[in-house]
Write a protein that holds these residues in place. Sequence first.
Motif, short mmCIF file in Angstrom:
data_model
loop_
_atom_site.label_atom_id
_atom_site.label_comp_id
_atom_site.label_asym_id
_atom_site.label_seq_id
_atom_site.Cartn_x
_atom_site.Cartn_y
_atom_site.Cartn_z
N ASP A 1 -14.23 33.00 19.20
CA ASP A 1 -14.16 31.53 19.16
C ASP A 1 -13.33 31.05 17.97
O ASP A 1 -12.52 30.14 18.10
CB ASP A 1 -15.58 30.94 19.07
N LYS A 2 -13.56 31.69 16.84
CA LYS A 2 -12.84 31.29 15.63
C LYS A 2 -11.36 31.63 15.71
O LYS A 2 -10.53 30.96 15.09
CB LYS A 2 -13.48 31.92 14.39
N THR A 3 -11.02 32.72 16.44
CA THR A 3 -9.60 33.08 16.51
C THR A 3 -8.81 32.08 17.36
O THR A 3 -7.58 32.06 17.30
CB THR A 3 -9.36 34.49 17.11
N LYS A 4 -9.52 31.24 18.12
CA LYS A 4 -8.78 30.30 18.97
C LYS A 4 -7.97 29.30 18.15
O LYS A 4 -6.96 28.78 18.63
CB LYS A 4 -9.73 29.61 19.95
N SER A 5 -8.37 29.05 16.89
CA SER A 5 -7.54 28.22 16.02
C SER A 5 -6.35 29.00 15.46
O SER A 5 -5.54 28.45 14.71
CB SER A 5 -8.33 27.65 14.83
N HIS A 6 -6.30 30.29 15.74
CA HIS A 6 -5.18 31.13 15.28
C HIS A 6 -4.65 31.89 16.49
O HIS A 6 -4.92 33.09 16.64
CB HIS A 6 -5.64 32.09 14.18
N PRO A 7 -3.90 31.18 17.35
CA PRO A 7 -3.53 31.74 18.65
C PRO A 7 -2.83 33.10 18.58
O PRO A 7 -3.02 33.94 19.46
CB PRO A 7 -2.59 30.69 19.24
N ASP A 8 -2.04 33.35 17.50
CA ASP A 8 -1.37 34.66 17.41
C ASP A 8 -2.41 35.77 17.39
O ASP A 8 -2.26 36.80 18.04
CB ASP A 8 -0.53 34.75 16.12
N ILE B 1 5.67 41.62 14.60
CA ILE B 1 4.60 42.03 13.68
C ILE B 1 4.56 41.15 12.43
O ILE B 1 3.49 40.83 11.93
CB ILE B 1 4.74 43.54 13.34
N GLU B 2 5.73 40.72 11.95
CA GLU B 2 5.76 39.91 10.73
C GLU B 2 5.06 38.56 10.95
O GLU B 2 4.35 38.07 10.07
CB GLU B 2 7.22 39.67 10.29
N THR B 3 5.27 37.98 12.12
CA THR B 3 4.63 36.70 12.46
C THR B 3 3.11 36.88 12.53
O THR B 3 2.33 36.09 11.99
CB THR B 3 5.15 36.21 13.83
N LEU B 4 2.70 37.97 13.20
CA LEU B 4 1.27 38.25 13.34
C LEU B 4 0.62 38.47 11.98
O LEU B 4 -0.47 37.96 11.68
CB LEU B 4 1.09 39.47 14.26
N ARG B 5 1.32 39.23 11.12
CA ARG B 5 0.79 39.47 9.77
C ARG B 5 0.60 38.16 9.01
O ARG B 5 -0.41 37.97 8.33
CB ARG B 5 1.75 40.35 8.97
N ARG B 6 1.59 37.27 9.11
CA ARG B 6 1.47 35.98 8.40
C ARG B 6 0.24 35.22 8.91
O ARG B 6 -0.50 34.63 8.14
CB ARG B 6 2.74 35.15 8.55
N SER B 7 0.02 35.27 10.21
CA SER B 7 -1.16 34.59 10.78
C SER B 7 -2.45 35.22 10.26
O SER B 7 -3.42 34.51 9.97
CB SER B 7 -1.15 34.69 12.31
#
Lengths: 188, 188
Positions: free
Chosen positions: B100-107, B123-129
């Motif tokens: 549920d909490k990851t839904k605010s962080h769609p990546d 991967i760089e985008t995902l890491r930043r998220s």
Amino acid sequence: MICGKTEKQLIHEIESFHGFAAPGLLIGAFMVDLLYNHIGSSVEADAVVETRHCLPDAVQMLTPCTVGNGWLKIVDFDKFAITMYDRFTLEGYRTWLDLDKTKSHPDIYNWFMGLVSKKDLPIETLRRSIFAAGHSVLSIQGVNVEPDFAKREKKGKIAVCKKCKEAYSAWQGDICLACSGKGYYSAI
Amino acid sequence: MICGKTEKQLIHEIESFHGFAAPGLLIGAFMVDLLYNHIGSSVEADAVVETRHCLPDAVQMLTPCTVGNGWLKIVDFDKFAITMYDRFTLEGYRTWLDLDKTKSHPDIYNWFMGLVSKKDLPIETLRRSIFAAGHSVLSIQGVNVEPDFAKREKKGKIAVCKKCKEAYSAWQGDICLACSGKGYYSAI
């Protein structure tokens, strides 16, 4: 040098990762060293250890194979042996502590067979015996690893447990294993 | 800081131990960090991870608990959760990636649920998220660990296999599991 490290470096790194320089890990380091001598360091190798005690840490410290990256597998034979093999050809080597050979190194034999107390065989004495013995207490043999065993496991479909709302692998059924009564904890 | 490390240090150490800075390990590092915030760093804690993928390495790198020293146990629930508990009182905390909490962080949600390809989510985008989300995608709960589960396994009696002459645990019977046809290799 053992796996490119001095005795002192090796002991220090084992203490730092494993908590204490356990005799099993020192022997494990010689096993990894012997395997690399045979398989060569340029081969992309997967590893198998045949016990959950000590040896997994020798492999995780001294090779790129870890439990979490899946390149190290643990089989629960309770045997003091490590296999490393080419992940493409599945050919490799298995090395083990050879009991017959340890008989020329009574400290190692007595420790391994549980015949002597820590009081009667101080760790420093045992360590000196292990470093003196080196590869000489090990045997090694070429092996082919079974393709079914070597297969990389693919992650299955992910589902959301109806009960706890956490993600889990769908093969477990409608609810996750923890909610099916197999949990190891109770909430406070 | 995550477990006392900068983002750069953490990525470097994960690459060195695990081979590559997998997203699961970065989230795992935040989980260990959150657990220590709750349990305190002075408690002698054992750990449990609920999947064999990635998370065991986060615990092995960032706590004194390893597979080989027996302080880390792996249960095969395929759930993204870690428990750390006082090894004397068996009280501790369990943390998990809260969908549920990851839904605010769609990546993070899309990566975890396998909804997006590596090409579409670099991967760089995902890491930043992941670094931006930090603890905010985790939930944590106090737990009591079952005494039977937490019990330290004692090594059993050692025997010598009549067939291969190697040492094994006597509970396996007259010959070892490998000689009983459960082996994963054939000799060359």
